[in-house]
Motif scaffolding. Structure first.
Motif, PDB file in Angstrom:
ATOM      1  N   VAL A   1       0.988  -1.046   0.093  1.00  0.00           N
ATOM      2  CA  VAL A   1      -0.053   0.257   0.273  1.00  0.00           C
ATOM      3  C   VAL A   1       1.058   0.817   0.245  1.00  0.00           C
ATOM      4  N   THR A   2       1.992   1.155   0.230  1.00  0.00           N
ATOM      5  CA  THR A   2       2.782   2.466   0.426  1.00  0.00           C
ATOM      6  C   THR A   2       3.566   2.736  -0.744  1.00  0.00           C
ATOM      7  N   GLU A   3       4.130   1.339  -1.283  1.00  0.00           N
ATOM      8  CA  GLU A   3       4.617   1.684  -2.874  1.00  0.00           C
ATOM      9  C   GLU A   3       3.038   2.060  -3.460  1.00  0.00           C
ATOM     10  N   MET A   4       2.175   2.123  -3.142  1.00  0.00           N
ATOM     11  CA  MET A   4       1.275   2.320  -4.622  1.00  0.00           C
ATOM     12  C   MET A   4       1.217   4.198  -3.899  1.00  0.00           C
ATOM     13  N   PHE A   5       0.942   4.484  -2.486  1.00  0.00           N
ATOM     14  CA  PHE A   5       0.409   5.519  -1.733  1.00  0.00           C
ATOM     15  C   PHE A   5       1.190   5.920  -1.217  1.00  0.00           C
ATOM     16  N   PRO A   6       2.349   6.371  -0.708  1.00  0.00           N
ATOM     17  CA  PRO A   6       3.400   6.344  -0.516  1.00  0.00           C
ATOM     18  C   PRO A   6       3.009   7.516   0.844  1.00  0.00           C
ATOM     19  N   GLY A   7       2.105   8.155   0.492  1.00  0.00           N
ATOM     20  CA  GLY A   7       1.657   9.539   2.270  1.00  0.00           C
ATOM     21  C   GLY A   7       1.170   8.369   2.736  1.00  0.00           C
ATOM     22  N   ILE A   8       0.500   7.402   3.012  1.00  0.00           N
ATOM     23  CA  ILE A   8      -0.464   6.701   3.846  1.00  0.00           C
ATOM     24  C   ILE A   8       0.685   6.275   5.302  1.00  0.00           C
ATOM     25  N   GLY A   9       1.957   6.482   5.549  1.00  0.00           N
ATOM     26  CA  GLY A   9       2.103   6.659   6.357  1.00  0.00           C
ATOM     27  C   GLY A   9       1.980   7.933   7.565  1.00  0.00           C
ATOM     28  N   GLU A  10       1.907   8.979   6.834  1.00  0.00           N
ATOM     29  CA  GLU A  10       2.286  10.690   7.099  1.00  0.00           C
ATOM     30  C   GLU A  10       0.431  10.203   7.997  1.00  0.00           C
ATOM     31  N   VAL A  11      -0.960  10.155   6.704  1.00  0.00           N
ATOM     32  CA  VAL A  11      -2.155   9.517   7.510  1.00  0.00           C
ATOM     33  C   VAL A  11      -2.142   9.375   8.179  1.00  0.00           C
ATOM     34  N   ALA A  12      -1.574   8.020   8.842  1.00  0.00           N
ATOM     35  CA  ALA A  12      -1.525   7.203  10.214  1.00  0.00           C
ATOM     36  C   ALA A  12      -1.045   8.280  10.848  1.00  0.00           C
ATOM     37  N   ARG A  13       0.106   8.404  11.033  1.00  0.00           N
ATOM     38  CA  ARG A  13       0.690   9.531  11.754  1.00  0.00           C
ATOM     39  C   ARG A  13      -0.201  10.462  11.640  1.00  0.00           C
ATOM     40  N   ALA A  14      -0.613  11.777  11.002  1.00  0.00           N
ATOM     41  CA  ALA A  14      -1.312  12.550  11.506  1.00  0.00           C
ATOM     42  C   ALA A  14      -3.096  12.289  11.633  1.00  0.00           C
ATOM     43  N   ASP A  15      -3.609  11.331  11.686  1.00  0.00           N
ATOM     44  CA  ASP A  15      -4.642  10.595  12.331  1.00  0.00           C
ATOM     45  C   ASP A  15      -4.238  10.819  14.001  1.00  0.00           C
ATOM     46  N   ARG A  16      -3.442  10.492  14.669  1.00  0.00           N
ATOM     47  CA  ARG A  16      -2.931   9.975  16.252  1.00  0.00           C
ATOM     48  C   ARG A  16      -2.855  10.854  17.071  1.00  0.00           C
ATOM     49  N   ALA A  17      -1.712  12.166  15.534  1.00  0.00           N
ATOM     50  CA  ALA A  17      -2.105  13.674  15.993  1.00  0.00           C
ATOM     51  C   ALA A  17      -3.305  14.516  16.507  1.00  0.00           C
ATOM     52  N   PHE A  18      -4.170  13.737  15.336  1.00  0.00           N
ATOM     53  CA  PHE A  18      -5.115  14.909  15.513  1.00  0.00           C
ATOM     54  C   PHE A  18      -6.000  14.623  16.498  1.00  0.00           C
ATOM     55  N   LEU A  19      -5.466  12.837  17.030  1.00  0.00           N
ATOM     56  CA  LEU A  19      -5.905  12.499  18.349  1.00  0.00           C
ATOM     57  C   LEU A  19      -5.876  13.748  19.649  1.00  0.00           C
ATOM     58  N   GLY A  20      -4.657  13.237  19.580  1.00  0.00           N
ATOM     59  CA  GLY A  20      -3.867  13.583  20.296  1.00  0.00           C
ATOM     60  C   GLY A  20      -4.206  15.725  20.947  1.00  0.00           C
ATOM     61  N   ARG A  21      -4.697  16.792  19.443  1.00  0.00           N
ATOM     62  CA  ARG A  21      -4.695  17.546  19.976  1.00  0.00           C
ATOM     63  C   ARG A  21      -6.394  17.456  19.999  1.00  0.00           C
ATOM     64  N   ALA A  22      -6.849  16.144  19.494  1.00  0.00           N
ATOM     65  CA  ALA A  22      -8.263  17.022  19.152  1.00  0.00           C
ATOM     66  C   ALA A  22      -8.606  16.773  21.324  1.00  0.00           C
ATOM     67  N   VAL A  23      -7.980  15.375  22.180  1.00  0.00           N
ATOM     68  CA  VAL A  23      -8.669  15.630  23.093  1.00  0.00           C
ATOM     69  C   VAL A  23      -7.642  16.151  24.068  1.00  0.00           C
ATOM     70  N   ALA A  24      -7.025  17.040  24.128  1.00  0.00           N
ATOM     71  CA  ALA A  24      -6.359  18.087  24.691  1.00  0.00           C
ATOM     72  C   ALA A  24      -6.850  19.481  24.521  1.00  0.00           C
ATOM     73  N   HIS A  25      -7.834  19.887  23.729  1.00  0.00           N
ATOM     74  CA  HIS A  25      -8.456  20.794  23.441  1.00  0.00           C
ATOM     75  C   HIS A  25      -9.249  20.570  24.454  1.00  0.00           C
ATOM     76  N   LEU A  26     -10.274  18.839  24.540  1.00  0.00           N
ATOM     77  CA  LEU A  26     -11.129  18.907  24.727  1.00  0.00           C
ATOM     78  C   LEU A  26     -11.105  19.044  26.258  1.00  0.00           C
ATOM     79  N   VAL A  27     -10.106  18.831  26.763  1.00  0.00           N
ATOM     80  CA  VAL A  27     -10.097  17.572  28.371  1.00  0.00           C
ATOM     81  C   VAL A  27      -9.397  19.401  28.560  1.00  0.00           C
ATOM     82  N   GLY A  28      -8.192  19.534  27.999  1.00  0.00           N
ATOM     83  CA  GLY A  28      -7.769  20.569  28.535  1.00  0.00           C
ATOM     84  C   GLY A  28      -8.307  22.593  28.307  1.00  0.00           C
ATOM     85  N   ASP A  29      -8.877  22.402  27.579  1.00  0.00           N
ATOM     86  CA  ASP A  29      -9.730  23.676  27.405  1.00  0.00           C
ATOM     87  C   ASP A  29     -11.124  23.694  27.990  1.00  0.00           C
ATOM     88  N   ARG A  30     -11.651  22.873  27.571  1.00  0.00           N
ATOM     89  CA  ARG A  30     -13.271  22.608  27.826  1.00  0.00           C
ATOM     90  C   ARG A  30     -13.548  21.837  28.735  1.00  0.00           C
TER      91      ARG A  30
END
Length: 263
Positions: A40-69
């Motif tokens: 899949v990575t050969e066919m779509f080289p950005g898939i690893g970035e997608v996985a890491r971006a999704d995990r980073a989104f989780l961190g930012r969303a949880v931090a915002h909801l818990v820390g700010d809201r």
């Protein structure tokens, strides 16, 4: 299927939780998962970035909801295999009394659930073995841990794409949000084929996945993704590539992300 009739975990076919774990640099995967992940990575080289971006989104969303809201209760459906910066770790670092309920029905994830069942002394972390399609049953089971008179952050990150019928996914989201009180939040990510976020290259990789791995995946458009938030109040910046949600300088990835509040 990821398990045979005896309940044994199958290792002859790639599975999304293990391949995702491989893309995130984890060790809970098999050769078949790594082989499909590499293809899949050969066919779509950005898939690893997608996985890491999704995990980073989780961190930012949880931090915002818990820390700010001030959110102190989180219902994370479609948990997947544990990696770094899991929901309970982010939440309880900011609020040790946070209560987190994980939901998955995959035998692979269940095998590793003990790694998730850790908590700060003041908080709670539990695990429910349930299919994401059974929204009412999920909420009923979560009520043993969560106070459903108080706001809950309902999280569905990269899980609705494994349910092919869009009507079913809309029903799941609306049922979940109907069962939680005003002031609760919906947190979603979902892959897309939309070209404006780089999704055009996703089709061949998705087709390969659906022929060689399980469960099959479905991409959805921005309009289909936005429909999940009908009746809710989107938090700024609205629907974005998940990499750019509250991180506008990041490169886009073909995975939408958004957070919304139930009025």
């Amino acid at each position: 299927m990821t398990a045979d009739s005896t309940g044994r975990i199958r290792t002859d076919i790639a599975h999304n939780a293990r391949v995702w774990n491989y893309w995130l640099g984890g060790k809970d995967n098999y050769q078949v998962d790594r082989a499909v992940g590499e293809q899949v990575t050969e066919m779509f080289p950005g898939i690893g970035e997608v996985a890491r971006a999704d995990r980073a989104f989780l961190g930012r969303a949880v931090a915002h909801l818990v820390g700010d809201r001030g959110v102190r209760q989180l219902l994370d459906i479609g948990t997947g295999l544990p990696t770094g910066e899991n929901t309970h770790e982010v939440a309880q670092r900011l609020a040790p009394d946070a209560r987190v309920v994980y939901v998955d029905n995959d035998p692979i994830v269940l095998t590793h659930a003990h790694a998730l069942l850790t908590s700060s002394p003041e908080g709670v972390t539990t695990y429910i073995d349930q299919d994401a399609r059974n929204a009412r049953e999920i909420v009923a089971a979560a009520a043993a841990t969560l106070d459903l008179t108080r706001p809950v952050a309902v999280m569905l990150l990269g899980i609705l794409n494994f349910i092919p019928d869009t009507g079913d996914t809309l029903r799941i989201v609306r049922t979940l949000m109907d069962e939680v009180p005003s002031g609760s939040y919906l947190v979603l990510t979902h892959p897309t084929l939309d070209a404006d976020v780089g999704g055009a290259g996703n089709q061949a990789a998705m087709d390969f996945w659906n022929e060689n791995a399980t469960p099959p995946i479905t991409g959805r458009t921005r309009a289909e993704f936005e429909a999940y938030f009908e009746g809710l109040e989107l938090l700024a910046p609205g629907v974005e590539s998940c990499s750019r949600w509250r991180c506008p300088e990041a490169p886009v990835v073909p995975q939408f992300g958004a957070v919304a509040r139930k009025p």
